[in-house]
Write a protein that holds these residues in place. Structure first.
Motif, PDB file in Angstrom:
ATOM      1  N   TYR A 111       0.842  -1.208   0.000  1.00 28.83           N
ATOM      2  CA  TYR A 111       0.000   0.000   0.000  1.00 28.83           C
ATOM      3  C   TYR A 111       0.873   1.252   0.000  1.00 28.83           C
ATOM      4  O   TYR A 111       0.629   2.200  -0.761  1.00 28.83           O
ATOM      5  N   CYS A 112       1.908   1.261   0.860  1.00 32.76           N
ATOM      6  CA  CYS A 112       2.812   2.415   0.919  1.00 32.76           C
ATOM      7  C   CYS A 112       3.492   2.645  -0.428  1.00 32.76           C
ATOM      8  O   CYS A 112       3.662   3.788  -0.863  1.00 32.76           O
ATOM      9  N   GLU A 113       3.893   1.556  -1.080  1.00 36.33           N
ATOM     10  CA  GLU A 113       4.520   1.691  -2.389  1.00 36.33           C
ATOM     11  C   GLU A 113       3.542   2.225  -3.428  1.00 36.33           C
ATOM     12  O   GLU A 113       3.876   3.107  -4.224  1.00 36.33           O
ATOM     13  N   ALA A 114       2.324   1.684  -3.424  1.00 30.08           N
ATOM     14  CA  ALA A 114       1.331   2.096  -4.416  1.00 30.08           C
ATOM     15  C   ALA A 114       0.938   3.557  -4.239  1.00 30.08           C
ATOM     16  O   ALA A 114       0.558   4.228  -5.208  1.00 30.08           O
ATOM     17  N   LYS A 115       1.034   4.067  -3.009  1.00 30.17           N
ATOM     18  CA  LYS A 115       0.720   5.465  -2.733  1.00 30.17           C
ATOM     19  C   LYS A 115       1.888   6.402  -3.049  1.00 30.17           C
ATOM     20  O   LYS A 115       1.763   7.630  -2.932  1.00 30.17           O
ATOM     21  N   GLY A 116       3.035   5.833  -3.441  1.00 28.22           N
ATOM     22  CA  GLY A 116       4.196   6.655  -3.759  1.00 28.22           C
ATOM     23  C   GLY A 116       4.852   7.260  -2.535  1.00 28.22           C
ATOM     24  O   GLY A 116       5.500   8.306  -2.619  1.00 28.22           O
ATOM     25  N   ARG A 117       4.743   6.584  -1.413  1.00 25.35           N
ATOM     26  CA  ARG A 117       5.280   7.132  -0.166  1.00 25.35           C
ATOM     27  C   ARG A 117       6.752   6.793   0.059  1.00 25.35           C
ATOM     28  O   ARG A 117       7.423   7.441   0.859  1.00 25.35           O
ATOM     29  N   ILE A 118       7.267   5.758  -0.593  1.00 25.07           N
ATOM     30  CA  ILE A 118       8.610   5.263  -0.294  1.00 25.07           C
ATOM     31  C   ILE A 118       9.658   6.050  -1.064  1.00 25.07           C
ATOM     32  O   ILE A 118       9.681   6.039  -2.297  1.00 25.07           O
ATOM     33  N   ARG A 119      10.529   6.736  -0.322  1.00 22.01           N
ATOM     34  CA  ARG A 119      11.636   7.486  -0.903  1.00 22.01           C
ATOM     35  C   ARG A 119      12.963   6.856  -0.494  1.00 22.01           C
ATOM     36  O   ARG A 119      13.069   6.220   0.548  1.00 22.01           O
ATOM     37  N   LYS A 120      13.965   7.061  -1.314  1.00 20.47           N
ATOM     38  CA  LYS A 120      15.286   6.516  -1.016  1.00 20.47           C
ATOM     39  C   LYS A 120      15.750   6.994   0.353  1.00 20.47           C
ATOM     40  O   LYS A 120      15.688   8.187   0.667  1.00 20.47           O
ATOM     41  N   GLY A 121      16.200   6.062   1.175  1.00 15.69           N
ATOM     42  CA  GLY A 121      16.664   6.385   2.516  1.00 15.69           C
ATOM     43  C   GLY A 121      15.606   6.279   3.586  1.00 15.69           C
ATOM     44  O   GLY A 121      15.932   6.316   4.783  1.00 15.69           O
TER      45      GLY A 121
ATOM     46  N   TRP B 184      13.689  -1.982   7.869  1.00 10.57           N
ATOM     47  CA  TRP B 184      14.251  -1.903   6.528  1.00 10.57           C
ATOM     48  C   TRP B 184      14.599  -0.454   6.188  1.00 10.57           C
ATOM     49  O   TRP B 184      14.003   0.484   6.718  1.00 10.57           O
ATOM     50  N   ARG B 185      15.535  -0.297   5.271  1.00  7.21           N
ATOM     51  CA  ARG B 185      15.842   1.025   4.716  1.00  7.21           C
ATOM     52  C   ARG B 185      15.718   0.958   3.200  1.00  7.21           C
ATOM     53  O   ARG B 185      16.267   0.047   2.558  1.00  7.21           O
ATOM     54  N   ALA B 186      14.986   1.909   2.630  1.00 12.78           N
ATOM     55  CA  ALA B 186      14.755   1.923   1.181  1.00 12.78           C
ATOM     56  C   ALA B 186      16.045   2.277   0.451  1.00 12.78           C
ATOM     57  O   ALA B 186      16.691   3.281   0.753  1.00 12.78           O
ATOM     58  N   LEU B 187      16.407   1.454  -0.512  1.00 19.00           N
ATOM     59  CA  LEU B 187      17.615   1.683  -1.302  1.00 19.00           C
ATOM     60  C   LEU B 187      17.353   2.562  -2.519  1.00 19.00           C
ATOM     61  O   LEU B 187      18.295   3.029  -3.163  1.00 19.00           O
ATOM     62  N   ARG B 188      16.100   2.745  -2.831  1.00 16.00           N
ATOM     63  CA  ARG B 188      15.735   3.622  -3.943  1.00 16.00           C
ATOM     64  C   ARG B 188      14.309   4.109  -3.764  1.00 16.00           C
ATOM     65  O   ARG B 188      13.537   3.541  -2.990  1.00 16.00           O
ATOM     66  N   THR B 189      13.971   5.166  -4.464  1.00 13.10           N
ATOM     67  CA  THR B 189      12.596   5.656  -4.462  1.00 13.10           C
ATOM     68  C   THR B 189      11.734   4.722  -5.300  1.00 13.10           C
ATOM     69  O   THR B 189      12.108   4.360  -6.417  1.00 13.10           O
ATOM     70  N   ILE B 190      10.602   4.321  -4.744  1.00  9.86           N
ATOM     71  CA  ILE B 190       9.710   3.398  -5.435  1.00  9.86           C
ATOM     72  C   ILE B 190       8.703   4.202  -6.255  1.00  9.86           C
ATOM     73  O   ILE B 190       7.908   4.967  -5.706  1.00  9.86           O
ATOM     74  N   ASP B 191       8.776   4.048  -7.560  1.00 12.04           N
ATOM     75  CA  ASP B 191       7.850   4.727  -8.470  1.00 12.04           C
ATOM     76  C   ASP B 191       6.619   3.843  -8.667  1.00 12.04           C
ATOM     77  O   ASP B 191       6.715   2.783  -9.293  1.00 12.04           O
TER      78      ASP B 191
ATOM     79  N   HIS C 148      -6.308   4.503  -6.283  1.00  4.97           N
ATOM     80  CA  HIS C 148      -6.908   5.837  -6.334  1.00  4.97           C
ATOM     81  C   HIS C 148      -8.205   5.921  -5.537  1.00  4.97           C
ATOM     82  O   HIS C 148      -8.706   7.016  -5.264  1.00  4.97           O
ATOM     83  N   HIS C 149      -8.768   4.773  -5.155  1.00  7.69           N
ATOM     84  CA  HIS C 149      -9.984   4.768  -4.339  1.00  7.69           C
ATOM     85  C   HIS C 149      -9.686   4.911  -2.845  1.00  7.69           C
ATOM     86  O   HIS C 149     -10.617   5.059  -2.046  1.00  7.69           O
ATOM     87  N   PHE C 150      -8.403   4.876  -2.476  1.00  8.31           N
ATOM     88  CA  PHE C 150      -8.030   4.871  -1.069  1.00  8.31           C
ATOM     89  C   PHE C 150      -7.219   6.110  -0.718  1.00  8.31           C
ATOM     90  O   PHE C 150      -6.529   6.663  -1.562  1.00  8.31           O
ATOM     91  N   PRO C 151      -7.314   6.557   0.569  1.00  8.99           N
ATOM     92  CA  PRO C 151      -8.030   5.916   1.673  1.00  8.99           C
ATOM     93  C   PRO C 151      -9.531   6.175   1.621  1.00  8.99           C
ATOM     94  O   PRO C 151      -9.980   7.150   1.006  1.00  8.99           O
ATOM     95  N   VAL C 152     -10.270   5.309   2.279  1.00 13.83           N
ATOM     96  CA  VAL C 152     -11.707   5.484   2.447  1.00 13.83           C
ATOM     97  C   VAL C 152     -11.996   5.676   3.926  1.00 13.83           C
ATOM     98  O   VAL C 152     -11.213   5.274   4.793  1.00 13.83           O
ATOM     99  N   ASP C 153     -13.115   6.284   4.223  1.00 19.06           N
ATOM    100  CA  ASP C 153     -13.504   6.518   5.611  1.00 19.06           C
ATOM    101  C   ASP C 153     -14.099   5.232   6.179  1.00 19.06           C
ATOM    102  O   ASP C 153     -15.165   4.792   5.740  1.00 19.06           O
ATOM    103  N   VAL C 154     -13.405   4.614   7.120  1.00 18.95           N
ATOM    104  CA  VAL C 154     -13.882   3.370   7.722  1.00 18.95           C
ATOM    105  C   VAL C 154     -14.429   3.584   9.124  1.00 18.95           C
ATOM    106  O   VAL C 154     -14.797   2.638   9.804  1.00 18.95           O
ATOM    107  N   SER C 155     -14.481   4.853   9.571  1.00 23.88           N
ATOM    108  CA  SER C 155     -14.929   5.120  10.937  1.00 23.88           C
ATOM    109  C   SER C 155     -16.352   4.620  11.170  1.00 23.88           C
ATOM    110  O   SER C 155     -16.692   4.165  12.254  1.00 23.88           O
ATOM    111  N   ALA C 156     -17.208   4.709  10.129  1.00 23.84           N
ATOM    112  CA  ALA C 156     -18.587   4.268  10.289  1.00 23.84           C
ATOM    113  C   ALA C 156     -18.694   2.742  10.439  1.00 23.84           C
ATOM    114  O   ALA C 156     -19.706   2.229  10.939  1.00 23.84           O
ATOM    115  N   LEU C 157     -17.626   2.022  10.031  1.00 20.18           N
ATOM    116  CA  LEU C 157     -17.655   0.564  10.128  1.00 20.18           C
ATOM    117  C   LEU C 157     -17.302   0.086  11.525  1.00 20.18           C
ATOM    118  O   LEU C 157     -17.605  -1.063  11.890  1.00 20.18           O
TER     119      LEU C 157
END
Length: 460
Positions: A400-410, A429-436, A449-458
């Protein structure tokens, strides 16, 4: 490592000829030999770096989608289940944050469900082979190069083992080091990483394949005990395959470097040991009993033990001093404090890939680690989309973190899992490269692209 050996050999050769030509003293000769030998031993004894080349999470096909309506229809067909048990399961489904598109094996979606060793084997083979196929496609590594294999599944342990299934299907070499872990629950995935790390330290130039999964068919409970019905409601079909390497040549194209692993086991304490237990109910029907109160207590205690050790490896020095001072104040100076100082692990990590578990465990983690909604978002969304996939869940969270583009080198990330025993395991772990994310393929790719969703009501 081979470069270091060649370098030391060349150094000794030149030192010998230099000393011979100069006719220096025996003492000087011995000193030089000792110096060269020390350098050689240093290079040989250094821990090998372990790289995570890539990983793959299995995503079942549309035929395996299990909506809440399908789940309840399937549960109704169990002849022993009473109406009050069905009401209880509906409340769990509505209150634990699971969405409408989690996955069950097709054998359990039949009316009535088909439960057998053959069905369980078919389910597990589809998951582990599907995950490994995708991993091999992503890494381009030949199966002939894999020297270590570790599989883990808590409930389903057929003969031949799951590791034998993998060896047979992919025709792995006959001298492969293969291991199959069982009965370790949701924490087994990171235990497998730790085991593979230990093996890679003593077997140079090797690849280690790890396969983590759980089996729904074997874990399906057909009785009315509420502590066992929870297992039916929150666990779902899934699995992950991970490729580790100790080859320095893989550093340039691997995703992550393994920095630390840490295991904490509390089975010596009665409440922790009994928090998750496979047993028979009052009617001799087998199931997995989950005590949410005990799990909540056990997870809080176990994670505190885990982070008290992990902190000295990952926390900034200032945070370590604060934590140590609070422990000394409480234990030796008898200063009145409810609990020791909670270090700020947000200073040590950019990403927290915590086991999906259930809302109760996520609440404990939020409290103990002082995390916010952003940090827990990957875990909550994974629970919503895929349910609790047991030992493989931390890999869906990282995906999920990768798909959101959150992982940067280091970037530093902390995988944290819990399991029967009660156990708490960490992998850093330490990221060796930025994940595109545009260049990645994982189970979130087509729908991130559908996430995050509001799950508080659940969470009722």
């Amino acid at each position: 490592m081979s470069f270091a050996i060649i370098f030391i050999q060349d150094l000794l050769f030149h030192v010998f000829h230099f000393l011979k030509s100069k006719e220096v003293s025996v003492l000087s000769w011995c000193s030089c030999v000792l110096l060269a030998s020390s350098a050689f031993l240093y290079f040989m004894s250094r821990p090998r770096k372990i790289y995570l080349v890539d990983f793959a999470c299995y995503k079942p096909g549309p035929a395996c989608i299990c909506s809440k309506e399908k789940f309840m229809k399937m549960s109704t067909c169990a002849s022993q289940v009473r109406d009050e048990s069905l009401d209880f399961q509906m409340r769990i489904l509505n209150g634990f944050g699971l969405g409408k598109h989690t996955y069950w094996p097709e054998s359990l979606l039949k009316i009535p469900p088909s439960i057998s060793i053959a069905d369980a084997r078919e389910e597990t083979e589809s998951v582990i082979i599907g995950a490994i196929d995708e991993l091999l496609l992503k890494t381009k590594v030949s199966v002939d190069d894999i020297g270590i294999l570790v599989t883990n599944c808590s409930i389903f342990n057929p003969t031949p083992s799951l590791s034998a299934i993998v060896v047979s299907h992919y025709k792995l070499k006959h001298n492969i080091l293969s291991y199959n872990l069982s009965g370790m629950g949701c924490s087994a995935g990171l235990i497998a990483v730790d085991l593979a790390k230990q093996l890679l330290q003593v077997h140079p130039n090797s690849y280690a394949l790890i396969v983590s999964t759980e089996n729904m068919n074997s874990g399906w409970y057909q009785g009315n005990n509420r502590s066992m019905l929870i297992n039916n409601c929150i666990f779902r079909m899934g699995g992950a395959a991970i490729l580790l390497s100790n080859n320095s040549s893989d550093s340039s194209h691997s995703k992550y470097l393994l920095c630390h692993t840490l295991r904490t086991h509390k089975a010596s304490q009665h409440d922790c040991y009994n928090s998750i237990m496979q047993r028979e109910d009052e009617t001799n029907t087998t199931g997995i009993s989950l005590s949410l109160d005990l799990i909540r207590s056990a997870s809080r205690e176990t994670i505190r033990s885990n982070i008290s050790i992990l902190g000295k490896f990952v926390l900034p020095f200032k945070e370590q001093i604060k934590f140590l001072a609070s422990l000394v104040g409480i234990k030796y100076l008898k200063i009145s404090m409810k609990r020791p100082y909670n270090p700020d692990f947000k200073l040590a990590f950019e990403h927290f890939c915590v086991h999906t578990g259930a809302k109760e465990i996520q609440d404990v983690l939020k409290e103990v680690l002082q995390l916010n909604d952003y940090h827990l978002e990957p875990s909550k969304m994974t629970l919503h989309r895929f349910g609790n996939t047991s030992s493989s869940s931390v890999w869906y969270v990282l995906a999920y973190c990768e798909a959101k583009g959150r992982i940067r080198k280091g970037d530093r990330m902390w995988q944290l899992s819990f399991g029967a025993g009660f156990k708490c395991n960490s992998a850093v772990w330490r990221a060796l490269r930025t994940i595109d994310p545009a260049k990645e393929t994982n189970p979130w790719t087509d729908e991130i692209h559908h996430f995050p969703v509001d799950v508080s009501a659940l969470y009722k």
